[in-house]
Scaffold this motif. Structure first.
Motif, PDB file in Angstrom:
ATOM      1  N   LEU A  33       0.827  -1.212   0.000  1.00  0.00           N
ATOM      2  CA  LEU A  33       0.000   0.000   0.000  1.00  0.00           C
ATOM      3  C   LEU A  33       0.859   1.258   0.000  1.00  0.00           C
ATOM      4  O   LEU A  33       0.551   2.230  -0.697  1.00  0.00           O
ATOM      5  CB  LEU A  33      -0.930  -0.010   1.215  1.00  0.00           C
ATOM      6  CG  LEU A  33      -2.048  -1.051   1.188  1.00  0.00           C
ATOM      7  CD1 LEU A  33      -2.699  -1.165   2.558  1.00  0.00           C
ATOM      8  CD2 LEU A  33      -3.095  -0.709   0.129  1.00  0.00           C
ATOM      9  N   ASN A  34       1.927   1.251   0.781  1.00  0.00           N
ATOM     10  CA  ASN A  34       2.808   2.417   0.820  1.00  0.00           C
ATOM     11  C   ASN A  34       3.473   2.643  -0.533  1.00  0.00           C
ATOM     12  O   ASN A  34       3.698   3.776  -0.954  1.00  0.00           O
ATOM     13  CB  ASN A  34       3.859   2.252   1.915  1.00  0.00           C
ATOM     14  CG  ASN A  34       3.273   2.414   3.304  1.00  0.00           C
ATOM     15  OD1 ASN A  34       2.196   2.997   3.467  1.00  0.00           O
ATOM     16  ND2 ASN A  34       3.953   1.918   4.313  1.00  0.00           N
ATOM     17  N   GLY A  35       3.777   1.534  -1.220  1.00  0.00           N
ATOM     18  CA  GLY A  35       4.323   1.663  -2.565  1.00  0.00           C
ATOM     19  C   GLY A  35       3.309   2.260  -3.526  1.00  0.00           C
ATOM     20  O   GLY A  35       3.644   3.102  -4.367  1.00  0.00           O
ATOM     21  N   LEU A  36       2.059   1.835  -3.398  1.00  0.00           N
ATOM     22  CA  LEU A  36       0.998   2.373  -4.254  1.00  0.00           C
ATOM     23  C   LEU A  36       0.752   3.852  -3.966  1.00  0.00           C
ATOM     24  O   LEU A  36       0.502   4.638  -4.884  1.00  0.00           O
ATOM     25  CB  LEU A  36      -0.295   1.568  -4.041  1.00  0.00           C
ATOM     26  CG  LEU A  36      -0.257   0.109  -4.494  1.00  0.00           C
ATOM     27  CD1 LEU A  36      -1.573  -0.588  -4.129  1.00  0.00           C
ATOM     28  CD2 LEU A  36      -0.011   0.018  -5.997  1.00  0.00           C
ATOM     29  N   LEU A  37       0.813   4.220  -2.682  1.00  0.00           N
ATOM     30  CA  LEU A  37       0.655   5.634  -2.323  1.00  0.00           C
ATOM     31  C   LEU A  37       1.721   6.493  -2.989  1.00  0.00           C
ATOM     32  O   LEU A  37       1.436   7.578  -3.496  1.00  0.00           O
ATOM     33  CB  LEU A  37       0.729   5.795  -0.802  1.00  0.00           C
ATOM     34  CG  LEU A  37      -0.531   5.475   0.012  1.00  0.00           C
ATOM     35  CD1 LEU A  37      -0.226   5.550   1.496  1.00  0.00           C
ATOM     36  CD2 LEU A  37      -1.665   6.432  -0.338  1.00  0.00           C
ATOM     37  N   ALA A  38       2.944   5.972  -2.981  1.00  0.00           N
ATOM     38  CA  ALA A  38       4.050   6.721  -3.592  1.00  0.00           C
ATOM     39  C   ALA A  38       3.840   6.887  -5.093  1.00  0.00           C
ATOM     40  O   ALA A  38       4.309   7.865  -5.691  1.00  0.00           O
ATOM     41  CB  ALA A  38       5.373   6.011  -3.312  1.00  0.00           C
ATOM     42  N   GLU A  39       3.118   5.941  -5.710  1.00  0.00           N
ATOM     43  CA  GLU A  39       2.867   5.998  -7.149  1.00  0.00           C
ATOM     44  C   GLU A  39       1.597   6.769  -7.478  1.00  0.00           C
ATOM     45  O   GLU A  39       1.273   6.958  -8.655  1.00  0.00           O
ATOM     46  CB  GLU A  39       2.750   4.575  -7.706  1.00  0.00           C
ATOM     47  CG  GLU A  39       4.033   3.765  -7.580  1.00  0.00           C
ATOM     48  CD  GLU A  39       3.826   2.307  -7.947  1.00  0.00           C
ATOM     49  OE1 GLU A  39       2.702   1.956  -8.378  1.00  0.00           O
ATOM     50  OE2 GLU A  39       4.772   1.515  -7.794  1.00  0.00           O
ATOM     51  N   GLY A  40       0.865   7.192  -6.447  1.00  0.00           N
ATOM     52  CA  GLY A  40      -0.359   7.954  -6.676  1.00  0.00           C
ATOM     53  C   GLY A  40      -1.576   7.107  -6.972  1.00  0.00           C
ATOM     54  O   GLY A  40      -2.608   7.623  -7.430  1.00  0.00           O
ATOM     55  N   ASN A  81      -6.798   5.214   2.932  1.00  0.00           N
ATOM     56  CA  ASN A  81      -7.567   4.878   4.123  1.00  0.00           C
ATOM     57  C   ASN A  81      -7.143   3.526   4.691  1.00  0.00           C
ATOM     58  O   ASN A  81      -6.976   3.366   5.908  1.00  0.00           O
ATOM     59  CB  ASN A  81      -9.059   4.857   3.795  1.00  0.00           C
ATOM     60  CG  ASN A  81      -9.917   4.546   5.016  1.00  0.00           C
ATOM     61  OD1 ASN A  81      -9.840   5.226   6.032  1.00  0.00           O
ATOM     62  ND2 ASN A  81     -10.730   3.507   4.910  1.00  0.00           N
ATOM     63  N   LEU A  82      -6.946   2.535   3.801  1.00  0.00           N
ATOM     64  CA  LEU A  82      -6.557   1.203   4.260  1.00  0.00           C
ATOM     65  C   LEU A  82      -5.153   1.221   4.859  1.00  0.00           C
ATOM     66  O   LEU A  82      -4.894   0.575   5.878  1.00  0.00           O
ATOM     67  CB  LEU A  82      -6.618   0.216   3.094  1.00  0.00           C
ATOM     68  CG  LEU A  82      -6.332  -1.241   3.441  1.00  0.00           C
ATOM     69  CD1 LEU A  82      -7.253  -1.732   4.552  1.00  0.00           C
ATOM     70  CD2 LEU A  82      -6.475  -2.112   2.191  1.00  0.00           C
ATOM     71  N   SER A  83      -4.245   1.982   4.247  1.00  0.00           N
ATOM     72  CA  SER A  83      -2.892   2.107   4.789  1.00  0.00           C
ATOM     73  C   SER A  83      -2.925   2.694   6.195  1.00  0.00           C
ATOM     74  O   SER A  83      -2.225   2.227   7.098  1.00  0.00           O
ATOM     75  CB  SER A  83      -2.041   2.993   3.865  1.00  0.00           C
ATOM     76  OG  SER A  83      -0.776   3.237   4.427  1.00  0.00           O
ATOM     77  N   ARG A  84      -3.776   3.693   6.382  1.00  0.00           N
ATOM     78  CA  ARG A  84      -3.891   4.336   7.694  1.00  0.00           C
ATOM     79  C   ARG A  84      -4.462   3.364   8.723  1.00  0.00           C
ATOM     80  O   ARG A  84      -3.982   3.306   9.869  1.00  0.00           O
ATOM     81  CB  ARG A  84      -4.778   5.575   7.568  1.00  0.00           C
ATOM     82  CG  ARG A  84      -4.890   6.393   8.842  1.00  0.00           C
ATOM     83  CD  ARG A  84      -5.534   7.742   8.549  1.00  0.00           C
ATOM     84  NE  ARG A  84      -6.840   7.622   7.902  1.00  0.00           N
ATOM     85  CZ  ARG A  84      -7.071   7.923   6.627  1.00  0.00           C
ATOM     86  NH1 ARG A  84      -6.096   8.363   5.851  1.00  0.00           N
ATOM     87  NH2 ARG A  84      -8.283   7.790   6.116  1.00  0.00           N
ATOM     88  N   LYS A  85      -5.465   2.569   8.338  1.00  0.00           N
ATOM     89  CA  LYS A  85      -6.073   1.618   9.272  1.00  0.00           C
ATOM     90  C   LYS A  85      -5.085   0.529   9.691  1.00  0.00           C
ATOM     91  O   LYS A  85      -5.003   0.148  10.854  1.00  0.00           O
ATOM     92  CB  LYS A  85      -7.313   0.982   8.632  1.00  0.00           C
ATOM     93  CG  LYS A  85      -8.557   1.851   8.660  1.00  0.00           C
ATOM     94  CD  LYS A  85      -9.732   1.115   8.040  1.00  0.00           C
ATOM     95  CE  LYS A  85     -11.029   1.897   8.212  1.00  0.00           C
ATOM     96  NZ  LYS A  85     -11.480   1.880   9.615  1.00  0.00           N
TER      97      LYS A  85
END
Length: 232
Positions: A33-40, A81-85
């Motif tokens: 998920l953190n990787g996906l966040l970095a990719e937008g 949201n899922l990354s935060r949870k």
């Protein structure tokens, strides 16, 4: 019925007791998920999370249901949201300050590892009893004297300790860490450590892990390999 007695109040995600296997998989999901966040990327499917973690999509949906996240059919999960949870459930929203005791090859490698900070862990101290190492700089850290362990832990406000020590001194140092009020310990020492029930102790034995890997490797069936072997 008073508000304190109201049964409908949901239990905070971070307070729930999660199955150990679920906790392990959540760390894998969070990395993706953190990787996906970095990719937008804004949304992800359970199938994609399952593939990244090497598990079935049913496992993903069950694991995430513990967090109250069920996704939307045909849409998937909102990545942010899922990354935060997951981070909240794993306790990564707290400030984790790590002291490493042992500045040998392993301790120095751990001190230099940049991945700790990106995952919410701040390495604040590196200690050793070898006076040839005390005062030297490893990365951004200056090696402190292990004789001052209690003072260093208090000064840096460390709340986690990594023991990268030989077996002969691991227990005595572990006892000092516990007495100093740090109750979360990761040990690389090749020995079983005794700690009180209220202490969280995780042990990493690389030799044992290699032995387990060797066991599975000898049983591994490589497609097409047996067919190529000549018969006895």
């Amino acid at each position: 019925m008073t508000s304190a007695q109201t049964p409908e109040e949901p239990e905070p995600e971070a307070a729930r007791q999660l199955p150990p296997a679920t906790v392990s998989r959540l760390t894998l999901y969070l990395r993706m998920l953190n990787g996906l966040l970095a990719e937008g990327v804004e949304r992800v499917s359970s199938d994609s999370l399952a593939e990244s973690a090497g598990v079935g999509s049913a496992n993903v949906r069950k694991d995430l249901s513990y967090l109250g996240s069920y996704g939307t059919r045909g849409v998937g999960y909102e990545v942010a949201n899922l990354s935060r949870k997951i981070a909240q459930a794993l306790g990564l929203t707290h400030e984790w300050r790590v002291a490493i005791v042992g500045a040998g090859n392993l301790g120095r490698a751990l001190a230099r590892y940049a991945g700790f900070e990106s995952r919410g862990f701040d390495v604040v101290a590196l200690l050793d009893a070898d006076q040839m190492l005390v005062g030297t700089e490893i990365g951004w850290l200056r090696v402190s004297d292990a004789a001052d362990l209690e003072e260093v832990l208090a000064k840096t406000r460390a709340n986690m300790v990594v023991l990268a020590l030989p077996a002969s001194v691991a227990q005595s140092v572990c006892d000092r860490v516990v007495d100093a009020g740090v109750h979360s310990i990761l040990s690389f020492a090749p020995v079983v450590l005794n700690v009180p029930d209220y202490v969280n102790l995780r042990k990493v034995d690389m030799a044992t892990e290699l032995q387990i890997l060797a066991y599975h490797a000898q049983r591994l069936q490589v497609p097409g390999l047996d067919a190529e072997r000549p018969s006895a």
